[in-house]
Structure formats: structure tokens, C-alpha cells
Design a protein around this motif. Structure first.
Motif, PDB file in Angstrom:
ATOM      1  N   ALA A 199       0.804  -1.255   0.027  1.00 24.12           N
ATOM      2  CA  ALA A 199       0.136   0.030  -0.066  1.00 24.12           C
ATOM      3  C   ALA A 199       0.828   1.401   0.016  1.00 24.12           C
ATOM      4  O   ALA A 199       0.584   2.166  -0.761  1.00 24.12           O
ATOM      5  CB  ALA A 199      -0.918  -0.141   1.346  1.00 24.12           C
ATOM      6  N   THR A 200       1.686   1.295   0.903  1.00 18.60           N
ATOM      7  CA  THR A 200       2.564   2.592   0.849  1.00 18.60           C
ATOM      8  C   THR A 200       3.311   3.049  -0.414  1.00 18.60           C
ATOM      9  O   THR A 200       3.446   4.007  -0.847  1.00 18.60           O
ATOM     10  CB  THR A 200       3.521   2.514   2.143  1.00 18.60           C
ATOM     11  OG1 THR A 200       2.789   2.298   3.185  1.00 18.60           O
ATOM     12  CG2 THR A 200       4.378   3.895   2.259  1.00 18.60           C
ATOM     13  N   GLY A 201       4.108   1.850  -0.926  1.00 14.57           N
ATOM     14  CA  GLY A 201       4.645   1.973  -2.225  1.00 14.57           C
ATOM     15  C   GLY A 201       3.872   2.330  -3.189  1.00 14.57           C
ATOM     16  O   GLY A 201       4.035   3.314  -4.147  1.00 14.57           O
ATOM     17  N   GLY A 234      13.607  -1.304   0.356  1.00 12.53           N
ATOM     18  CA  GLY A 234      12.606  -2.329   1.568  1.00 12.53           C
ATOM     19  C   GLY A 234      11.355  -2.380   0.950  1.00 12.53           C
ATOM     20  O   GLY A 234      11.056  -2.212  -0.179  1.00 12.53           O
ATOM     21  N   GLN A 235      10.309  -2.539   1.792  1.00 14.64           N
ATOM     22  CA  GLN A 235       8.921  -2.656   1.746  1.00 14.64           C
ATOM     23  C   GLN A 235       8.461  -1.375   0.677  1.00 14.64           C
ATOM     24  O   GLN A 235       7.764  -1.748  -0.316  1.00 14.64           O
ATOM     25  CB  GLN A 235       7.985  -3.089   2.916  1.00 14.64           C
ATOM     26  CG  GLN A 235       6.829  -2.946   2.794  1.00 14.64           C
ATOM     27  CD  GLN A 235       5.845  -3.343   4.100  1.00 14.64           C
ATOM     28  OE1 GLN A 235       6.539  -3.372   5.208  1.00 14.64           O
ATOM     29  NE2 GLN A 235       4.760  -2.905   4.067  1.00 14.64           N
ATOM     30  N   VAL A 236       8.836  -0.326   1.019  1.00 22.68           N
ATOM     31  CA  VAL A 236       8.154   1.010   0.465  1.00 22.68           C
ATOM     32  C   VAL A 236       8.985   1.149  -0.793  1.00 22.68           C
ATOM     33  O   VAL A 236       8.531   1.209  -2.027  1.00 22.68           O
ATOM     34  CB  VAL A 236       8.240   2.109   1.418  1.00 22.68           C
ATOM     35  CG1 VAL A 236       7.873   3.394   0.612  1.00 22.68           C
ATOM     36  CG2 VAL A 236       7.481   1.827   2.635  1.00 22.68           C
ATOM     37  N   GLY A 237      10.396   1.210  -0.857  1.00 29.23           N
ATOM     38  CA  GLY A 237      11.333   1.575  -2.082  1.00 29.23           C
ATOM     39  C   GLY A 237      10.956   0.537  -3.341  1.00 29.23           C
ATOM     40  O   GLY A 237      10.932   0.990  -4.217  1.00 29.23           O
TER      41      GLY A 237
HETATM   42  P1  NAD Z   1      12.441  -1.559   5.062  1.00 29.81           P
HETATM   43  O1  NAD Z   1      13.267  -1.795   6.350  1.00 29.81           O
HETATM   44  O2  NAD Z   1      11.711  -2.525   4.637  1.00 29.81           O
HETATM   45  O3  NAD Z   1      13.657  -0.999   4.155  1.00 29.81           O
HETATM   46  C1  NAD Z   1      14.456  -0.028   4.577  1.00 29.81           C
HETATM   47  C2  NAD Z   1      15.539  -0.010   3.237  1.00 29.81           C
HETATM   48  O4  NAD Z   1      16.207   0.868   3.467  1.00 29.81           O
HETATM   49  C3  NAD Z   1      16.205  -1.221   3.036  1.00 29.81           C
HETATM   50  O5  NAD Z   1      16.363  -1.428   1.804  1.00 29.81           O
HETATM   51  C4  NAD Z   1      17.599  -0.675   3.493  1.00 29.81           C
HETATM   52  O6  NAD Z   1      18.768  -1.807   3.288  1.00 29.81           O
HETATM   53  C5  NAD Z   1      17.704   0.543   3.192  1.00 29.81           C
HETATM   54  N1  NAD Z   1      18.445   1.404   3.814  1.00 29.81           N
HETATM   55  C6  NAD Z   1      18.876   1.426   5.190  1.00 29.81           C
HETATM   56  N2  NAD Z   1      20.050   2.417   5.452  1.00 29.81           N
HETATM   57  C7  NAD Z   1      20.233   2.655   4.222  1.00 29.81           C
HETATM   58  C8  NAD Z   1      21.153   3.830   3.649  1.00 29.81           C
HETATM   59  N3  NAD Z   1      22.128   4.194   4.696  1.00 29.81           N
HETATM   60  N4  NAD Z   1      21.251   3.969   2.578  1.00 29.81           N
HETATM   61  C9  NAD Z   1      20.422   3.415   1.527  1.00 29.81           C
HETATM   62  N5  NAD Z   1      19.447   2.553   1.810  1.00 29.81           N
HETATM   63  C10 NAD Z   1      19.553   2.319   3.349  1.00 29.81           C
HETATM   64  O7  NAD Z   1      11.668   0.005   5.643  1.00 29.81           O
HETATM   65  P2  NAD Z   1      10.335   0.422   4.660  1.00 29.81           P
HETATM   66  O8  NAD Z   1       9.175  -0.410   5.274  1.00 29.81           O
HETATM   67  O9  NAD Z   1      10.624   0.228   3.216  1.00 29.81           O
HETATM   68  O10 NAD Z   1      10.369   1.697   5.226  1.00 29.81           O
HETATM   69  C11 NAD Z   1      11.054   2.860   4.539  1.00 29.81           C
HETATM   70  C12 NAD Z   1      10.778   4.293   5.226  1.00 29.81           C
HETATM   71  O11 NAD Z   1       9.515   4.548   4.900  1.00 29.81           O
HETATM   72  C13 NAD Z   1      11.081   4.397   6.784  1.00 29.81           C
HETATM   73  O12 NAD Z   1      11.527   5.698   6.905  1.00 29.81           O
HETATM   74  C14 NAD Z   1       9.690   4.195   7.273  1.00 29.81           C
HETATM   75  O13 NAD Z   1       9.362   4.630   8.431  1.00 29.81           O
HETATM   76  C15 NAD Z   1       8.797   4.894   6.170  1.00 29.81           C
HETATM   77  N6  NAD Z   1       7.462   4.543   6.007  1.00 29.81           N
HETATM   78  C16 NAD Z   1       7.084   3.072   5.930  1.00 29.81           C
HETATM   79  C17 NAD Z   1       5.862   2.693   5.875  1.00 29.81           C
HETATM   80  C18 NAD Z   1       5.532   1.156   5.548  1.00 29.81           C
HETATM   81  O14 NAD Z   1       4.470   1.017   5.141  1.00 29.81           O
HETATM   82  N7  NAD Z   1       6.337   0.229   5.761  1.00 29.81           N
HETATM   83  C19 NAD Z   1       4.784   3.607   5.767  1.00 29.81           C
HETATM   84  C20 NAD Z   1       5.036   5.000   6.008  1.00 29.81           C
HETATM   85  C21 NAD Z   1       6.560   5.300   6.225  1.00 29.81           C
END
Ligand code: NAD
Length: 408
Positions: free
Chosen positions: A185-187, A214-217
Motif C-alpha cells: 500500500a505505501t509504495g 525495502g518494503q516501500v522503496g
Molecule cells: P524497510 O526496512 O523494509 O527498508 C528500508 C530500506 O532502506 C532497506 O532496503 C535498507 O537496506 C535501506 N537502507 C537502510 N539504510 C540505508 C542507507 N544508509 N542508504 C541506503 N539505503 C538504506 O523499511 P520500509 O518499510 O521500506 O520503510 C522505509 C521508510 O518509509 C522508513 O522511513 C519508514 O518509516 C517509512 N514508512 C514506511 C511505511 C510502511 O508502510 N512500511 C509507511 C510510512 C512510512
């Protein structure tokens, strides 16, 4: 780490100025309605007994039951949890979700715990929280928690109350009443916002660099690739890969599934400079907060920054980018898709009517577009940046709810 609570209050005050928020309401929203700090005793596998600090912050519930995630990190502090609960109040109001803002957390390193210790910790959190259910406070997942942890939290809640209550906990597996499309959803929401903003700037189909896979990117990258954008660089904690003609994102997914990291993908070269400074039209920070600061903001080359992570720009960086003519879609708009589908999840749990993926995606797209356009319209009307506008619109909604209730 920067003072996220101070940054959240700064955004609150800037938005309050746009709508002339009454000083007593601003004062009330500048502290959480309820903040609980408690300790979880945990029996370790080797027989030791340790105590773990935990928090739950309920920012305000004028707009509905407080909702949102549970973060487990070793350097977690109360300020971070308070700030995130305020963010959730704003994010829910931005997305027209009838919910207040909540956030919880435990000071612990999940990687330093065995599977059994981790389960006991999460269950202990739920018991000590004295959970209050779907119509009061609904915890969900965040950094350090996942669907499995939410399944244990729901199981604990249902054992305490003796009733099945799928709507009492969010982000749980589908088999326990979770929503389809929750993981993506977020992505998806980020991709929708990036596309809407890019079209306005004549950047549709342009080049995109994404920090974090990660999940979002990763979902953002895949969705934008499917929408015809060129993903020219992607990074994760292992390093970065780039291709001026656009990376083959589905193949990158397969590579990451196999190796756990983006580096080494298809012989693509790494980056000589930081991905945040990469030559691209659209930059999407999707990893950590405060990655663009006064130190590197002037070197950002993108024309559009879409904040997938929470607070990836420091306040100083935000100003430097705006002064340089960079357009910014703020976090509370860009990444609210997860909150939207959590709201869908609660609705489905309460009604016992579970939607197919197509319906979730269609409704998510409608809500994201509405949130984006409302923030954009408020920004034009008041002549302020989109971040201030989104916060102001959200605050206006919270103010109305408080006034209707006779709280001011
Ligand atoms: P995740 O842990 O699944 O992924 C994080 C990614 O960032 C990983 O690929 C990791 O290797 C990478 N990473 C970490 N340090 C890094 C660095 N120094 N340089 C480059 N890459 C780096 O987390 P996610 O769920 O994808 O969340 C990412 C961001 O989005 C966070 O800030 C989180 O708070 C925010 N967010 C997430 C959601 C959600 O639904 N998951 C919702 C709103 C906001």
C-alpha cells in the motif's frame, strides 16, 4: 538522531499559522492526549530476567480511535514516539481517515533476541498495554514488527477479552482478518503521488532515483517502472546500482530475492557519488529520516522530491530545496497509503466483508489522488509549500472535530 519531536512541533506551529488556529488548541495539540511509559519483564532463553522499556503515545482522538504502529528499536526514545503519534494524527486527517494518531514502541534490538524471546516480548507488550480495542486504540506494525508480530498481538488481545476482534489490531495476516494489498500500500501510494506531481511538472515518464529498496522503496520502484518511468538508480544498505537507460526492476527484484541486496545486480555499476545527489528528475528517499540536511541539500539535482520515508529532509534542507525551486511532495501525503489500507483493514474487520485486491487498489488510488489534490489546492490558495498546506488542512479537520465536541 535529530530531535524529531521538536521538528514535528515546528511543522505544527507553521501549519497553525496558516489557519489561525486558536492558541489553546495549538497548546493542546502540542502535547499528546495520553502518553504511557511502562516496563515489560522478559524471561530470556538462558534464564535471565530482563526489563524492557515500552511506550504508547495517543496524540488526539477527537477525529476517531487512535491508530498506528509499534516500533521496536534499541535507541528508541519517548520523543520519537510522541512525534510519530502527532504525524499519524496529521496523516489520517490528510487522507480523510476518521482516526486519531497513535504510536507505540519497545526499546529493544529484535536481531539480538531469539525467535521465542521476540514472541514473548511482543505478547508482553500487548498484555502490559491494557489494549482497549477497535473503537479506542488500534496498534499496527512499524520498524521492527511485522505481520507475524501483529498476529501474536491480536492473539493476546483475543485471549484477554475472550472475543474474536480482528479490527482490534492492524497489519495482521490475511488469514486473521488482514487486508489484501496491505504490504504494497505505501509504495503504491508513493508511486501515485510521484506520478501526479510529475505530470504537473511535465516530468511524466522521467528518470527516478530511489534510496532504499525495502518494503516501500521496492514497491515504489516496481510500480513506477510499470507506469513507464525510468528507474536510473536504486540503493540499499549494501550499496547502489545505476543505469541511465533504466534498470530492469523485475530482474532487480529477482536478484534481491536471491542475494538479499541490490549491489552486484547484473553487472550494473555502483555510484561514484551519493544516490541523493544522482542525476535524475525525481528523487525518492525511501530509507531513513534526515538523509538530506544543510550539508548536502544544495547538491540534490532532482526537480521533484517525493518523501516516501518519514521526515527524510531536515527543516534546513527543506528550505534550501524550496529556495532552489525543487518541488516536494511531503511525507504526510506521499506515504499515507499504508494508513489508508490500515483503515480499510479495520473497516473489513468490523463488517466481516473482505475485499479483493482490485477493490483495495482502486479505493487506495482514489484516496491518494484526493489527498494529493487537496494538499495542492490548499498550497495554491494560501501560497505556502505543500508540506505546510497538508498539515494546515489536516489541522483544520482536527480543529473542527474538537469544536464540534465542545473541547474548545
Ligand atoms: P524497510 O526496512 O523494509 O527498508 C528500508 C530500506 O532502506 C532497506 O532496503 C535498507 O537496506 C535501506 N537502507 C537502510 N539504510 C540505508 C542507507 N544508509 N542508504 C541506503 N539505503 C538504506 O523499511 P520500509 O518499510 O521500506 O520503510 C522505509 C521508510 O518509509 C522508513 O522511513 C519508514 O518509516 C517509512 N514508512 C514506511 C511505511 C510502511 O508502510 N512500511 C509507511 C510510512 C512510512
Amino acid at each position: 538522531m535529530s530531535d524529531v519531536w521538536a521538528e514535528a512541533l515546528l511543522n505544527l506551529r507553521k501549519a497553525a499559522a496558516v489557519i489561525d488556529l486558536e492558541p489553546e488548541l495549538l497548546a493542546r495539540l502540542s502535547v499528546p492526549m495520553r502518553f504511557t511509559e511502562f516496563a515489560i519483564p522478559l524471561r530470556m532463553d538462558d534464564g535471565r530476567r530482563l526489563m524492557f522499556a515500552a511506550f504508547r503515545s495517543l496524540h488526539q482522538d477527537a477525529t476517531g480511535p487512535t491508530k498506528d504502529g509499534t516500533r521496536i528499536r534499541p535507541d528508541l526514545g519517548p520523543g520519537e514516539i510522541k512525534a510519530l503519534s502527532l504525524f499519524m494524527s496529521i496523516k489520517h486527517a490528510v487522507a480523510d481517515i476518521p482516526a486519531g494518531g497513535g504510536k507505540g514502541g519497545i526499546v529493544a534490538d529484535p536481531r539480538a533476541l531469539s525467535e521465542n524471546e521476540y514472541e514473548r516480548l511482543v505478547r508482553g507488550f500487548m498484555r502490559r498495554l491494557l489494549p482497549r480495542g477497535a473503537f479506542a486504540d488500534v496498534p499496527g506494525a512499524d520498524i521492527g514488527t511485522d505481520a507475524r508480530a501483529m498476529a501474536w498481538m491480536l492473539d493476546e488481545y483475543e485471549q484477554i477479552t475472550g472475543r474474536h476482534s480482528p479490527a482490534a489490531v492492524n497489519d495482521k495476516p490475511f488469514e486473521l482478518g488482514g487486508s489484501r494489498g496491505g504490504h504494497e500500500a505505501t509504495g503504491w501510494g508513493v508511486a501515485i503521488c510521484a506520478d501526479l506531481a510529475a505530470r504537473e511538472l511535465d516530468l511524466a515518464g522521467g528518470s527516478v532515483a530511489i534510496q532504499g529498496f525495502g518494503q516501500v522503496g521496492s514497491v515504489t520502484a516496481l510500480r513506477l517502472h510499470e507506469m513507464g518511468y525510468r528507474i536510473v538508480a536504486v540503493s540499499d544498505v549494501s550499496g547502489a546500482v545505476a543505469d541511465r537507460d533504466g534498470l530492469d526492476v523485475p530482474a532487480l527484484f529477482a536478484h534481491v530475492d536471491g542475494t538479499g541486496a541490490v549491489s552486484g545486480f547484473g553487472g550494473a555499476p555502483g555510484l561514484a557519488s551519493d544516490i541523493l545527489e544522482h542525476d535524475c528528475q525525481i528523487l525518492i528517499p525511501a530509507a531513513l529520516q534526515d538523509v538530506v540536511t544543510a550539508r548536502n541539500a544544495a547538491r540534490v539535482r532532482a526537480r521533484l522530491v517525493v518523501e516516501a520515508a518519514n521526515a527524510p529532509l531536515s527543516p534546513e534542507a527543506d528550505q534550501i530545496l524550496l529556495d532552489g525551486g525543487v518541488h516536494i511532495v511531503p511525507d504526510v501525503v506521499a506515504n499515507c497509503g499504508g494508513a489508508v489500507v490500515c483503515d480499510f483493514e479495520r473497516t473489513q474487520g468490523l463488517s466481516n466483508d473482505y475485499w479483493d485486491l482490485a477493490k483495495v487498489r482502486e479505493r487506495l488510488a482514489g484516496r491518494m489522488e484526493a489527498a494529493f489534490l487537496a494538499a495542492r489546492e490548499t498550497a495554491s490558495r494560501h501560497g505556502v509549500p505543500m508540506r505546510q498546506a497538508a498539515w494546515a488542512k489536516a489541522l483544520a479537520r482536527i480543529r473542527s472535530a474538537m469544536l464540534w465536541r465542545g473541547w474548545a
